[in-house]
Scaffold this motif. Structure first.
Motif, PDB file in Angstrom:
ATOM      1  N   HIS A  66       0.843  -1.191   0.000  1.00  0.00           N
ATOM      2  CA  HIS A  66       0.000   0.000   0.000  1.00  0.00           C
ATOM      3  C   HIS A  66       0.885   1.250   0.000  1.00  0.00           C
ATOM      4  O   HIS A  66       1.917   1.303   0.667  1.00  0.00           O
ATOM      5  CB  HIS A  66      -0.912  -0.009   1.221  1.00  0.00           C
ATOM      6  N   VAL A  67       0.464   2.261  -0.758  1.00  0.00           N
ATOM      7  CA  VAL A  67       1.281   3.450  -0.994  1.00  0.00           C
ATOM      8  C   VAL A  67       0.530   4.691  -0.515  1.00  0.00           C
ATOM      9  O   VAL A  67      -0.671   4.836  -0.763  1.00  0.00           O
ATOM     10  CB  VAL A  67       1.625   3.598  -2.492  1.00  0.00           C
ATOM     11  N   LEU A  68       1.240   5.584   0.157  1.00  0.00           N
ATOM     12  CA  LEU A  68       0.673   6.860   0.585  1.00  0.00           C
ATOM     13  C   LEU A  68       1.523   7.995   0.031  1.00  0.00           C
ATOM     14  O   LEU A  68       2.729   8.057   0.276  1.00  0.00           O
ATOM     15  CB  LEU A  68       0.611   6.955   2.105  1.00  0.00           C
ATOM     16  N   LEU A 161     -11.145 -10.843   0.860  1.00  0.00           N
ATOM     17  CA  LEU A 161     -11.028  -9.997  -0.326  1.00  0.00           C
ATOM     18  C   LEU A 161      -9.898 -10.477  -1.214  1.00  0.00           C
ATOM     19  O   LEU A 161      -8.977 -11.165  -0.757  1.00  0.00           O
ATOM     20  CB  LEU A 161     -10.750  -8.539   0.076  1.00  0.00           C
ATOM     21  N   ASN A 162      -9.986 -10.129  -2.488  1.00  0.00           N
ATOM     22  CA  ASN A 162      -8.837 -10.337  -3.368  1.00  0.00           C
ATOM     23  C   ASN A 162      -7.721  -9.381  -2.965  1.00  0.00           C
ATOM     24  O   ASN A 162      -7.978  -8.269  -2.498  1.00  0.00           O
ATOM     25  CB  ASN A 162      -9.227 -10.099  -4.836  1.00  0.00           C
ATOM     26  N   ARG A 163      -6.494  -9.813  -3.151  1.00  0.00           N
ATOM     27  CA  ARG A 163      -5.361  -8.964  -2.764  1.00  0.00           C
ATOM     28  C   ARG A 163      -5.283  -7.762  -3.697  1.00  0.00           C
ATOM     29  O   ARG A 163      -5.264  -7.904  -4.920  1.00  0.00           O
ATOM     30  CB  ARG A 163      -4.064  -9.771  -2.807  1.00  0.00           C
ATOM     31  N   PHE A 164      -5.225  -6.589  -3.113  1.00  0.00           N
ATOM     32  CA  PHE A 164      -5.236  -5.346  -3.879  1.00  0.00           C
ATOM     33  C   PHE A 164      -4.200  -4.400  -3.304  1.00  0.00           C
ATOM     34  O   PHE A 164      -3.589  -4.663  -2.258  1.00  0.00           O
ATOM     35  CB  PHE A 164      -6.626  -4.704  -3.828  1.00  0.00           C
ATOM     36  N   THR A 165      -4.007  -3.277  -3.987  1.00  0.00           N
ATOM     37  CA  THR A 165      -3.102  -2.227  -3.514  1.00  0.00           C
ATOM     38  C   THR A 165      -3.900  -0.955  -3.278  1.00  0.00           C
ATOM     39  O   THR A 165      -4.620  -0.493  -4.164  1.00  0.00           O
ATOM     40  CB  THR A 165      -1.990  -1.944  -4.541  1.00  0.00           C
ATOM     41  N   LEU A 166      -3.798  -0.422  -2.076  1.00  0.00           N
ATOM     42  CA  LEU A 166      -4.440   0.854  -1.759  1.00  0.00           C
ATOM     43  C   LEU A 166      -3.421   1.975  -1.940  1.00  0.00           C
ATOM     44  O   LEU A 166      -2.340   1.943  -1.363  1.00  0.00           O
ATOM     45  CB  LEU A 166      -4.965   0.855  -0.330  1.00  0.00           C
ATOM     46  N   VAL A 167      -3.776   2.952  -2.771  1.00  0.00           N
ATOM     47  CA  VAL A 167      -2.947   4.143  -2.949  1.00  0.00           C
ATOM     48  C   VAL A 167      -3.719   5.317  -2.361  1.00  0.00           C
ATOM     49  O   VAL A 167      -4.812   5.649  -2.820  1.00  0.00           O
ATOM     50  CB  VAL A 167      -2.627   4.400  -4.436  1.00  0.00           C
ATOM     51  N   GLY A 168      -3.174   5.918  -1.325  1.00  0.00           N
ATOM     52  CA  GLY A 168      -3.808   7.061  -0.693  1.00  0.00           C
ATOM     53  C   GLY A 168      -3.082   8.346  -1.034  1.00  0.00           C
ATOM     54  O   GLY A 168      -1.866   8.350  -1.231  1.00  0.00           O
ATOM     55  N   ASP A 182       0.286   3.984   9.615  1.00  0.00           N
ATOM     56  CA  ASP A 182       1.284   2.929   9.815  1.00  0.00           C
ATOM     57  C   ASP A 182       1.025   1.698   8.966  1.00  0.00           C
ATOM     58  O   ASP A 182       1.894   0.826   8.859  1.00  0.00           O
ATOM     59  CB  ASP A 182       1.330   2.527  11.288  1.00  0.00           C
ATOM     60  N   ARG A 183      -0.148   1.588   8.364  1.00  0.00           N
ATOM     61  CA  ARG A 183      -0.450   0.416   7.543  1.00  0.00           C
ATOM     62  C   ARG A 183      -0.001   0.579   6.097  1.00  0.00           C
ATOM     63  O   ARG A 183      -0.162  -0.345   5.294  1.00  0.00           O
ATOM     64  CB  ARG A 183      -1.950   0.106   7.601  1.00  0.00           C
ATOM     65  N   PHE A 184       0.542   1.723   5.741  1.00  0.00           N
ATOM     66  CA  PHE A 184       1.087   1.924   4.399  1.00  0.00           C
ATOM     67  C   PHE A 184       2.540   1.483   4.376  1.00  0.00           C
ATOM     68  O   PHE A 184       3.346   1.899   5.215  1.00  0.00           O
ATOM     69  CB  PHE A 184       0.978   3.398   3.984  1.00  0.00           C
ATOM     70  N   GLY A 185       2.874   0.647   3.387  1.00  0.00           N
ATOM     71  CA  GLY A 185       4.244   0.154   3.288  1.00  0.00           C
ATOM     72  C   GLY A 185       5.184   1.143   2.628  1.00  0.00           C
ATOM     73  O   GLY A 185       6.383   1.173   2.922  1.00  0.00           O
ATOM     74  N   ILE A 186       4.664   1.957   1.712  1.00  0.00           N
ATOM     75  CA  ILE A 186       5.469   2.955   0.998  1.00  0.00           C
ATOM     76  C   ILE A 186       4.885   4.328   1.309  1.00  0.00           C
ATOM     77  O   ILE A 186       3.703   4.582   1.069  1.00  0.00           O
ATOM     78  CB  ILE A 186       5.465   2.698  -0.519  1.00  0.00           C
ATOM     79  N   PHE A 187       5.711   5.199   1.844  1.00  0.00           N
ATOM     80  CA  PHE A 187       5.271   6.509   2.325  1.00  0.00           C
ATOM     81  C   PHE A 187       6.188   7.553   1.701  1.00  0.00           C
ATOM     82  O   PHE A 187       7.355   7.651   2.073  1.00  0.00           O
ATOM     83  CB  PHE A 187       5.362   6.526   3.858  1.00  0.00           C
TER      84      PHE A 187
END
Length: 351
Positions: A66-68, A161-168, A182-187
């Motif tokens: 997941h990316v923020l 759920l199917n595995r997805f990527t959340l981009v915030g 804290d749940r975003f892997g890329i910040f």
């Protein structure tokens, strides 16, 4: 993925048959967004981070972490979300924090995501707290929990759920709750662009719009664009119209200056609202310090508009400084507006 619109046309025998016309196969609007990281201009550290993460995820056949993205508006957060979806080969679903009013809104979106899809949530800091609670297990465990009935008959069910990527994307990262952040892997933080990068973007966009622009015209456009690609493209379209109607169709330095003067954008890229903001601090509050609420009340503008839209560039250029007592206009702002700044010896001595 773009969908085709079928237009029904009548054949010689009078029977309606689905037949896509040539105009239906054309894109509805011309997008100036790059579709790949190799075409993306600027933000080299962010691009390198994404290149490494995307390549590693594809090698492992896993969805991207997941990316923020956070930073001022118009710096490419939405564009990067589109690029991530294209690079990963998944579909992109776009929504925003304020649009997710109820938990059911988010659950409906999450349950329709396929494996490897990308969910982009703009202004994620404005997501209601009750909806945000559903994001925690969705991001961490790829599951959502439903509660049926109430009281002693209440029971919980976990839906996978199917595995997805959340981009915030957010312009106010400080308003994000710690559990969500804290749940975003890329910040990654996006900063204002250099004039060199903006010149490249202006030339690329001009080529896509099929309008001629010389180097001096691109440099003048970049200088007045507040370090923001979105503003470069917006002003380019206005200058293109001016060049076609009042000029010879070629965007030169003089054409840019004349067109943007008409638009109210000065040599430093300040708009009428920017200049009113600075003049309010200088004339009404003797150069500051003054609180943002007082400035907003005087200008009759929303505080969020000033904080999110006006102030980032003024702070970046040094026209405004923030102190513990409020905002102050700098001498550079006074010189730019040709206004004499009043000195406050007492305040200067305390600093």
């Amino acid at each position: 993925m773009a969908s085709k619109i079928l237009t029904y046309s009548t054949d010689p025998e009078g029977i309606l048959t689905p037949k896509p016309l040539s105009m239906d196969e054309e894109p509805e609007t011309l997008s100036l967004r790059p579709r790949a990281l190799s075409d993306y201009v600027g933000q080299p550290e962010v691009v390198e981070t994404l290149e490494i993460a995307i390549t590693a995820s594809k090698n492992r056949s896993e969805p991207l972490d997941h990316v923020l993205f956070h930073g001022p508006p118009g710096l490419g957060k939405t564009t990067l979300a589109h690029i991530i979806a294209n690079e990963m080969g998944g579909n992109l679903t776009v929504t925003s924090g304020p649009a997710l009013e109820k938990g059911g809104d988010l659950i409906g979106i999450l349950t329709h995501l396929s494996e490897g899809d990308v969910l982009f949530v703009d202004e994620i800091h404005r997501t209601p707290k009750t909806v945000e609670e559903f994001l925690y297990p969705a991001m961490e465990d790829f599951a959502v929990d439903f509660v049926f009935d109430k009281g002693v008959h209440a029971r919980s069910h976990r839906f996978r759920l199917n595995r997805f990527t959340l981009v915030g994307a957010t312009t106010r990262v400080g308003l994000l709750s710690a559990p969500l952040r804290d749940r975003f892997g890329i910040f990654r933080s996006l900063d204002f662009y250099t004039e060199k990068d903006l010149i490249t973007i202006a030339k690329r966009s001009a080529a896509l719009l099929d309008v001629a622009i010389d180097t001096f015209g691109a440099a003048e456009l970049a200088r007045r664009s507040r370090g923001t690609p979105r503003i470069v493209n917006r002003l380019l379209k206005r200058v293109r119209d001016y060049a076609q109607v009042r000029g010879d169709g070629v965007i030169s330095k003089a054409t840019v200056a004349q067109a943007l003067t008409l638009e109210g954008v000065d040599e430093a890229g300040l708009t009428a609202l920017d200049r009113r903001y600075l003049e309010t601090i200088i004339r009404f509050y003797s150069g500051g310090p003054v609180g943002i609420e007082a400035i907003a009340a005087t200008l009759q503008e929303e505080t969020d508009t000033l904080v999110d839209v006006v102030e980032p560039y003024l702070l970046k250029t040094g026209f405004v400084t923030r102190t513990s007592s409020g905002r102050r206009a700098s001498e550079a702002a006074c010189r730019h507006l040709s206004i004499t700044c009043r000195k406050d010896p007492l305040f200067d001595r305390e600093e």
